[in-house]
Enzyme design. Structure first.
Site, PDB file in Angstrom:
ATOM      1  N   ASP A 183      -0.229   5.391   0.613  1.00 40.07           N
ATOM      2  CA  ASP A 183      -0.753   6.301   1.638  1.00 40.07           C
ATOM      3  C   ASP A 183      -0.726   5.720   2.901  1.00 40.07           C
ATOM      4  OD1 ASP A 183      -0.939   8.958   2.462  1.00 40.07           O
ATOM      5  OD2 ASP A 183      -1.946   9.460   0.646  1.00 40.07           O
ATOM      6  N   ASP A 205      -2.086  -0.149   5.916  1.00 35.39           N
ATOM      7  CA  ASP A 205      -1.921   0.469   7.268  1.00 35.39           C
ATOM      8  C   ASP A 205      -3.700   0.332   7.637  1.00 35.39           C
ATOM      9  OD1 ASP A 205      -2.574   2.441   4.967  1.00 35.39           O
ATOM     10  OD2 ASP A 205      -3.204   3.748   6.642  1.00 35.39           O
ATOM     11  N   ASP A 236       0.702  -1.143  -0.101  1.00 39.52           N
ATOM     12  CA  ASP A 236      -0.072  -0.017  -0.016  1.00 39.52           C
ATOM     13  C   ASP A 236       0.974   1.114   0.123  1.00 39.52           C
ATOM     14  OD1 ASP A 236      -2.464   1.639   0.432  1.00 39.52           O
ATOM     15  OD2 ASP A 236      -1.596   1.917   2.375  1.00 39.52           O
TER      16      ASP A 236
HETATM   17 MG   LIG Z   1      -3.158   3.086   3.217  1.00 38.24          MG
END
Ligand SMILES: [Mg+2]
Length: 269
Positions: free
Chosen positions: A12, A206, A10
């Site tokens: 961001d 995240d 991933d």
């Molecule tokens: Mg992310």
């Protein structure tokens, strides 16, 4: 545990926040290259081309090539092309989406299409909404690049592709085919790009509701990093809401580097 044959990473909240690199992101990617662990950068963002994503990463000190980028637009184009090669497609979206469709050999049209594909579209208006709904009522298949309702920006959260998709879904009464996380389609496409089965891929991100859920739905192993959306305080809520648990939790990318080294040496069980 089998060695990792591919990492799906991933962006961001995992490698950067907006324009700022997260600590250790450059070392993490360098370690993967030095250890010959295949990987792809996997993003729900449909607006940027792979070239633009690679440039953004490189500009933050994380050297990246366009071939290493996997967007929801590329996965959407591949999905449609597998269903109906050369299909007539109308898009509500930006450059990344337009380019992906063209490169896949799909035919862009503003007449009745076979597919309506919608991503983030900052020129979305009543007219484009009306057309999309009319086409879907007339039988076009509705495809949504990614269901994110909100996006982080410099001025806080702004509406994402999923918010526009909600308007189209409400007016057409048709549920779209969702490509991006938490759908498994993007992760399966990414694993396929690496030439591996999803079961041999590891997703790192995240966000439990998107990254980890998509990984779990596709049958990948998952690593949650606590550098973005998920915190000690909301971890349990996210797990309860999704019914999904990451296989591993790392507080940051330094810990992730250690985990992956151990994993490749066969000492992770
Ligand atoms: Mg992310």
């Amino acid at each position: 545990m089998e060695r990792i044959q591919g990492l799906l990473i991933d962006l961001d909240g995992t490698l950067y926040h907006g324009k700022h690199r997260i600590e250790g992101a450059d070392l993490f990617i360098r370690m993967l290259r030095e250890s010959n662990v295949p990987f792809l950068f996997v993003t729900n963002n449909s607006s940027r081309t792979p070239e633009q994503v690679a440039q953004h990463l490189t500009g933050m000190g994380i050297p990246a090539e366009p071939e290493e980028v996997c967007t929801s637009s590329l996965a959407a184009a591949s999905y449609i092309s597998h269903e109906l090669p050369g299909a007539k497609v109308a898009i509500l979206g930006e450059e990344g989406l337009r380019t992906a469709m063209i490169r896949e050999g799909l035919e862009l049209t503003e007449e009745q299409p076979q597919y309506v594909v919608q991503g983030i579209d900052r020129s979305f208006n009543y007219e484009s909404l009306s057309k999309a709904v009319e086409w879907i009522h007339a039988g076009a298949i509705s495809v949504l690049t990614n269901p994110d309702l909100l996006l982080p920006s410099d001025h806080g959260l702004t509406p994402g592709a999923g918010s526009l998709g909600a308007a189209i879904e409400a007016a057409s009464a048709v549920k779209p085919v969702v490509i991006g996380k938490p759908s498994s389609i993007l992760m399966k496409y990414a694993a396929d790009r690496l030439g591996i089965s999803p079961a041999d891929a590891v997703v790192i991100g995240d966000n439990i509701r998107t990254d980890i859920a998509a990984g779990a739905h596709a049958g990948c192993k998952t690593i949650l990093v606590m550098t973005g959306i998920t915190t000690e305080h909301n971890l349990q809520d996210h797990q309860t809401a999704t019914g999904v648990k990451p296989d591993f939790i790392c507080k940051d990318l330094m810990e992730t580097v250690g985990l992956i080294r151990d994993w490749q040496q066969g000492t992770v069980t």
